[in-house]
Design a protein around this motif. Structure first.
Motif, PDB file in Angstrom:
ATOM      1  N   PHE A 154       0.835  -1.210   0.000  1.00  0.00           N
ATOM      2  CA  PHE A 154       0.000   0.000   0.000  1.00  0.00           C
ATOM      3  C   PHE A 154       0.868   1.258   0.000  1.00  0.00           C
ATOM      4  N   ALA A 155       1.939   1.256   0.812  1.00  0.00           N
ATOM      5  CA  ALA A 155       2.832   2.414   0.863  1.00  0.00           C
ATOM      6  C   ALA A 155       3.473   2.640  -0.506  1.00  0.00           C
ATOM      7  N   HIS A 156       3.837   1.574  -1.175  1.00  0.00           N
ATOM      8  CA  HIS A 156       4.436   1.663  -2.499  1.00  0.00           C
ATOM      9  C   HIS A 156       3.462   2.333  -3.483  1.00  0.00           C
ATOM     10  N   MET A 157       2.192   1.953  -3.432  1.00  0.00           N
ATOM     11  CA  MET A 157       1.212   2.577  -4.326  1.00  0.00           C
ATOM     12  C   MET A 157       1.183   4.090  -4.103  1.00  0.00           C
ATOM     13  N   HIS A 158       1.125   4.492  -2.849  1.00  0.00           N
ATOM     14  CA  HIS A 158       1.123   5.923  -2.514  1.00  0.00           C
ATOM     15  C   HIS A 158       2.408   6.599  -3.003  1.00  0.00           C
TER      16      HIS A 158
END
Length: 151
Positions: free
Chosen positions: A42-46
């Motif tokens: 999820f952090a990577h998507m952001h």
């Protein structure tokens, strides 16, 4: 509001719907083949959204914090995804007359397709990781990820 923006909003709500239905402790789950944890996905998507915004319109990065590995919580991920989504919405709402996004070829619709494809790939990795870790998402939530008309 443009159809590009509306489509992006639906997509982001689906990301948030999945995140809401994952237990805080399960953010630490890692796939059998290693790689990023669920929370890191999820952090990577952001963070990738931020990377593209830096190229396309750096002014939209104002107030957007990167999410580091040590800062991953459901709250930080939810807040980050909401903020970066709003910045992407502003990008789509202000596509110039030539229909291009700076730094991306061929055009804004292609950029939307790219972003959705990238993040959907990571949603699939998240679902597989949770399943491999014994924390499978309930079937009604899995089906809910496809309810674009109601999200």
């Amino acid at each position: 509001m443009s159809p590009l923006t509306q489509t992006w909003q639906i997509h982001n709500r689906i990301n948030l719907y999945l995140l809401e239905n994952i237990a805080e402790d399960d953010l630490k789950d890692q796939s059998a083949s290693k790689g990023r944890t669920v929370g890191q996905q999820f952090a990577h998507m952001h963070n990738v959204r931020m990377m593209w915004l830096k190229v396309a319109n750096p002014a939209l990065l104002e107030g957007l914090p990167k999410i580091g590995k040590e800062e991953i919580t459901k709250q930080s991920l939810s807040e980050g995804l909401k903020l970066s989504s709003l910045a992407v919405e502003q990008l789509f709402d202000n596509v110039p007359p030539d229909g291009k996004i700076k730094g991306f070829k061929p055009h804004a619709a292609g950029f939307l397709g790219y972003l959705i494809s990238h993040e959907s790939h990571h949603r699939g990795q998240i679902m597989l990781t949770l399943k491999q870790s014994g924390h499978m998402i309930p079937q009604n939530i899995q089906y809910g990820l496809w309810e674009w008309g109601t999200r």
